[in-house]
Enzyme design. Structure first.
Site, PDB file in Angstrom:
ATOM      1  N   TRP A   1      -3.056   5.255  -5.845  1.00  0.00           N
ATOM      2  CA  TRP A   1      -4.388   4.683  -5.609  1.00  0.00           C
ATOM      3  C   TRP A   1      -4.319   3.174  -5.531  1.00  0.00           C
ATOM      4  O   TRP A   1      -5.000   2.555  -4.710  1.00  0.00           O
ATOM      5  CB  TRP A   1      -5.377   5.148  -6.673  1.00  0.00           C
ATOM      6  CG  TRP A   1      -5.615   6.627  -6.637  1.00  0.00           C
ATOM      7  CD1 TRP A   1      -5.371   7.519  -7.629  1.00  0.00           C
ATOM      8  CD2 TRP A   1      -6.138   7.397  -5.541  1.00  0.00           C
ATOM      9  NE1 TRP A   1      -5.709   8.796  -7.227  1.00  0.00           N
ATOM     10  CE2 TRP A   1      -6.175   8.747  -5.955  1.00  0.00           C
ATOM     11  CE3 TRP A   1      -6.577   7.077  -4.256  1.00  0.00           C
ATOM     12  CZ2 TRP A   1      -6.626   9.775  -5.127  1.00  0.00           C
ATOM     13  CZ3 TRP A   1      -7.029   8.100  -3.428  1.00  0.00           C
ATOM     14  CH2 TRP A   1      -7.052   9.426  -3.861  1.00  0.00           C
TER      15      TRP A   1
ATOM     16  N   ASP B   1     -10.017  -0.509 -10.835  1.00  0.00           N
ATOM     17  CA  ASP B   1     -10.433   0.855 -10.492  1.00  0.00           C
ATOM     18  C   ASP B   1     -10.291   1.683 -11.774  1.00  0.00           C
ATOM     19  O   ASP B   1      -9.186   1.877 -12.272  1.00  0.00           O
ATOM     20  CB  ASP B   1      -9.506   1.385  -9.393  1.00  0.00           C
ATOM     21  CG  ASP B   1      -9.742   2.860  -9.043  1.00  0.00           C
ATOM     22  OD1 ASP B   1     -10.581   3.512  -9.693  1.00  0.00           O
ATOM     23  OD2 ASP B   1      -9.071   3.342  -8.115  1.00  0.00           O
TER      24      ASP B   1
ATOM     25  N   LYS C   1     -14.450  12.100 -11.463  1.00  0.00           N
ATOM     26  CA  LYS C   1     -13.397  12.385 -12.435  1.00  0.00           C
ATOM     27  C   LYS C   1     -14.002  12.599 -13.825  1.00  0.00           C
ATOM     28  O   LYS C   1     -13.660  13.549 -14.507  1.00  0.00           O
ATOM     29  CB  LYS C   1     -12.378  11.231 -12.486  1.00  0.00           C
ATOM     30  CG  LYS C   1     -11.829  10.797 -11.143  1.00  0.00           C
ATOM     31  CD  LYS C   1     -10.946  11.855 -10.488  1.00  0.00           C
ATOM     32  CE  LYS C   1     -10.786  11.691  -8.992  1.00  0.00           C
ATOM     33  NZ  LYS C   1     -10.014  10.567  -8.542  1.00  0.00           N
TER      34      LYS C   1
HETATM   35  C1  PLP Z   1      -9.636  10.000  -7.240  1.00  0.00           C
HETATM   36  C2  PLP Z   1      -9.330   8.548  -7.292  1.00  0.00           C
HETATM   37  C3  PLP Z   1      -9.613   7.690  -6.213  1.00  0.00           C
HETATM   38  C4  PLP Z   1     -10.191   8.176  -4.906  1.00  0.00           C
HETATM   39  O1  PLP Z   1     -11.498   8.535  -5.052  1.00  0.00           O
HETATM   40  P1  PLP Z   1     -12.418   8.968  -3.815  1.00  0.00           P
HETATM   41  O2  PLP Z   1     -13.767   9.001  -4.421  1.00  0.00           O
HETATM   42  O3  PLP Z   1     -11.911  10.292  -3.337  1.00  0.00           O
HETATM   43  O4  PLP Z   1     -12.285   7.924  -2.771  1.00  0.00           O
HETATM   44  C5  PLP Z   1      -9.335   6.343  -6.360  1.00  0.00           C
HETATM   45  N1  PLP Z   1      -8.812   5.862  -7.493  1.00  0.00           N
HETATM   46  C6  PLP Z   1      -8.519   6.663  -8.544  1.00  0.00           C
HETATM   47  C7  PLP Z   1      -7.941   6.073  -9.784  1.00  0.00           C
HETATM   48  C8  PLP Z   1      -8.776   8.020  -8.476  1.00  0.00           C
HETATM   49  O5  PLP Z   1      -8.479   8.810  -9.521  1.00  0.00           O
END
Ligand code: PLP
Length: 361
Positions: free
Chosen positions: A101, A171, A195
């Site tokens: 990511w 993030d 998540k």
């Molecule tokens: C799942 C995830 C993403 C991507 O998320 P989307 O909503 O599918 O774009 C980005 N960063 C992390 C840390 C993730 O776990």
């Protein structure tokens, strides 16, 4: 058929209480005679939903007044572009690459300016967090970027990097609301909610006010400007209204549980059950350096692909879903987010013990 123990990395398990409440309110939300799905986002009832959600999130995370909370769309991935478009005034940013990511965000930023990879743990399949105490931070960097919890690899920053005064952007998709955070250490905290908070389709951005300006990169679409969403309290256009409503219910659930201090304690207890077993087992091993272990995503292997596959299959038959590891790591991964009850982790470990006994000569 009852509910399973769902160890999915995302979309993931939500609190049963929240799902039941939403079900009860499905046809008639609080006497409005309609579902939240059918409601104008400009209505009195919806205004209260989104405002209460923001208020509760501010309370949970102790968000200072000089930060805006935005409920946006496009998932975490849209932020990979939105961050450079809005923050790259000098067109320079430093990225710490601790997994896929972070790497995707880094690659996206290269479209807009000079993105530097100033540290990486790619050399050992992202199984650790690099030392970030004295990195070569660029003199003119607009920000330093991290992925705080690496969903796929199961690592977590236990100390934030020394950004040498530069704005930190994080993030936190897979560790959102799993423990208390000091918001003042960040310029931007953001995460997709699927998540640990709610249904896919909502991304929450917590951003310091001075970073919200008219001065975006040329060609930035209106919908990708933080300012337009901040000025309109996340109601510039139709927001992901139902998703935000569920997020709000999860915030209330977290408050009832005692907030983020209590969540941290609960998450530590839960993760310890699994990590302690991985440390003593002769068959199963964790894949992450101990000091960098995530409380949310726990990858593990047997060292034998056939045995891994057998385990995943038998676990599924026993009611433990989505334990297959990410295709780049192999093996297994148990995601044990806020809504995974301790009993789920205890039951998983009991199952692993039984599997080990049955498959050891
Ligand atoms: C799942 C995830 C993403 C991507 O998320 P989307 O909503 O599918 O774009 C980005 N960063 C992390 C840390 C993730 O776990």
């Amino acid at each position: 058929m009852g509910r399973v123990y769902n160890f999915s990395a995302g979309p993931a398990v939500l609190p049963e209480e929240v799902l039941k409440e939403a079900a009860e309110e499905m046809l008639d939300y609080k006497g409005t005679g309609m579902s939240v799905m059918e409601m104008s986002h400009r209505s009195k009832a919806y205004e209260e939903i989104i405002q209460t959600a923001e208020k509760d999130l501010r309370e949970l995370m102790n968000i200072p007044d000089n930060y805006k909370v935005l409920f946006l769309q496009g998932g975490a991935s849209q932020q990979f572009a939105m961050i450079p478009m809005n923050l790259m005034k000098n067109k320079v940013a430093d990225y710490i690459i601790t997994g896929q990511w972070a790497k995707k965000a880094y690659q996206e930023a290269q479209i807009y300016g000079k993105a530097n990879a100033i540290a990486s743990s790619a050399d050992k399949t992202f199984s650790y967090i690099p030392d970030c105490s004295d990195l070569p931070i660029s003199e003119d960097a607009d920000y330093v970027y991290i992925c705080e919890n690496n969903t796929i690899y199961g690592t977590k920053f236990k100390t934030l990097p020394n950004t040498k005064g530069k704005t930190l952007v994080a993030d936190v998709s897979s560790c959102f609301l799993s423990e208390p955070v000091d918001v003042t250490k960040y310029g931007v905290i953001y995460g997709g909610v699927q998540k640990n908070i709610g249904p896919a389709g909502v991304v929450i951005v917590i951003i310091r006010e001075d970073l919200i300006t008219e001065d975006t990169l040329p060609g930035t679409p209106t919908m990708l400007k933080y300012k337009i969403h901040a000025d309109n309290a996340s109601l510039y256009n139709t927001p992901p209204a139902y998703g935000i409503y569920i997020c709000g219910k999860v915030f209330q659930w977290l408050k009832r549980k005692g907030g983020l201090e209590a969540m941290k304690k609960y998450n530590e207890e839960k993760a310890k059950i699994l990590y302690d077993f991985l440390d003593e087992s002769k068959m199963f091993q964790g894949t992450v350096r101990k000091e960098d272990r995530s409380l949310m995503n726990v990858p593990f292997v047997t060292g034998n692909e056939e045995l891994d596959a057998k385990f995943v299959k038998e676990a599924k038959a026993a009611g433990f879903e989505n334990l297959k590891g990410h295709r780049t790591v192999g093996g297994m991964r148990a995601s044990i987010y806020n809504a995974m009850p301790k009993e789920g982790v205890e039951a998983l470990v009991a199952f692993m013990k039984k599997f080990e006994a049955e498959n050891t000569k």
